[in-house]
Design an enzyme around this catalytic site. Structure first.
Site: not given
Ligand SMILES: NC(=O)c1ccc[n+]([C@@H]2O[C@H](COP(=O)([O-])OP(=O)(O)OC[C@H]3O[C@@H](n4cnc5c(N)ncnc54)[C@H](OP(=O)(O)O)[C@@H]3O)[C@@H](O)[C@H]2O)c1
Length: 291
Positions: A153, A166
């Site tokens: 991130s 985080y």
């Molecule tokens: N959105 C942003 O602004 C942003 C910015 C920078 C980085 N990121 C990073 O991008 C990545 C994806 O996030 P996203 O934005 O796509 O959010 P999201 O839609 O909430 O997706 C998160 C995913 O992680 C899964 N997850 C959480 N804990 C887990 C575990 N113990 N084992 C397996 N899967 C797990 C969730 O599964 P469930 O459906 O089972 O909960 C979901 O599929 C994350 O690493 C986040 O830190 C996001």
């Protein structure tokens, strides 16, 4: 010996450049957001996809695509990691790329977070990512090839209030990945870091784990003001499809490039961080999030 290896790798690269469709990618956290969009895009581009998730029984779309499987994988459960990797190898004959995408944020004043919330945060975002990496490395070593893509991130290089846990995990992912690339490069294995800015996903909704600060009155006004500002980042953020495009580009790349930015806001924030002294960047951060 190293030169020989590099030469062999170059030959292999020239061969695989034409045959990227049909290669296999395993993605963690594919149930929503960035992981889901990456799985969709990889499928459209002709990859074999292991779109792993914690609850595949609830998946209605990805599982219906040909050459997409949805193994059960919780990054905090080593058995499920081993099983998902084996299922993918059995089905597609190998794995070329692993995307460590699963992750979420604990949000709130640090003092309000329980020990259990802290441990879970690191278990998913850091130790889970490490466990998946460790589990796939013997396979990559035996093939003298493979790419590990870690979704970090911009929050792995800058920090905003109320996200201390985080940020600690994402800074850990940055350091881990940057070190790992050095030791894996001689083995022909690539490490890549993806650095999204604010992206419009469930990250800002159901995935957030609030540290309950109600009992800590002194934080109340600060938390309310800051959360109101921070919550606006998500809906105004870029689409997860944009991040997916960058991940797929990194997955197909035969370069040794380490870091990939994904969106305009993320780029601007990282550029400001690089150009400004601490006092200025942190002052602007406080003004921006504590309006
Ligand atoms: N959105 C942003 O602004 C942003 C910015 C920078 C980085 N990121 C990073 O991008 C990545 C994806 O996030 P996203 O934005 O796509 O959010 P999201 O839609 O909430 O997706 C998160 C995913 O992680 C899964 N997850 C959480 N804990 C887990 C575990 N113990 N084992 C397996 N899967 C797990 C969730 O599964 P469930 O459906 O089972 O909960 C979901 O599929 C994350 O690493 C986040 O830190 C996001």
């Amino acid at each position: 010996m190293h030169v020989d290896h590099e030469r062999r790798q170059r030959h292999r690269d020239m061969g695989t450049a034409m045959t990227i469709p049909g290669r296999t990618i395993l993605i963690t956290g594919s149930s929503s957001g960035i992981g889901r969009e990456t799985a969709r895009l990889c499928h459209r581009r002709g990859w074999n996809v292991a779109a792993t998730m914690r609850q595949p029984e609830e998946e209605r779309e990805l599982a219906t695509f040909p050459d997409v499987i949805c193994p059960r994988l919780d990054v905090t459960n080593e058995e499920s990691i081993a099983r998902a990797i084996q299922e993918t190898i059995d089905r597609f004959g190998g794995i070329d790329v692993v995307v460590n995408n699963a992750g979420y944020a604990v949000v709130g004043p640090f003092e309000a977070a329980s020990a259990e919330q802290m441990e879970r945060q690191f278990a998913a975002n850091v130790f889970g990512l490490m466990a998946v990496t460790k589990a796939v490395l013997p396979h990559f070593r035996s093939r003298e090839a493979g790419t590990i893509i870690n979704v970090a991130s911009i929050g792995g290089r800058v920090a905003f209030p109320l996200f201390s846990l985080y940020h600690a995990t994402k800074w850990a992912v940055e350091g881990f990945s940057e070190s790992l690339q050095h030791e894996l490069r001689p083995l022909g294995i690539r490490v890549k870091i993806i650095e999204p800015g604010p992206i419009n996903t469930d990250f800002y909704g159901r995935s957030m784990d609030r540290a309950p600060a109600e009992a800590l009155n002194e934080y109340h006004a600060f938390t309310e003001r800051t959360m109101t500002a921070l919550r606006q980042f998500g809906p105004r953020g870029a689409s997860p499809a944009r991040v997916a495009r960058v991940i797929v580009k990194a997955a197909a790349s035969q370069s040794w490039r380490l870091r990939y930015k994904t969106d305009l806001m993320g780029r601007l924030i990282l550029l400001s961080r690089r150009c400004m002294p601490d006092w200025l960047f942190n002052g602007i951060t406080r003004t921006a999030v504590m309006r």
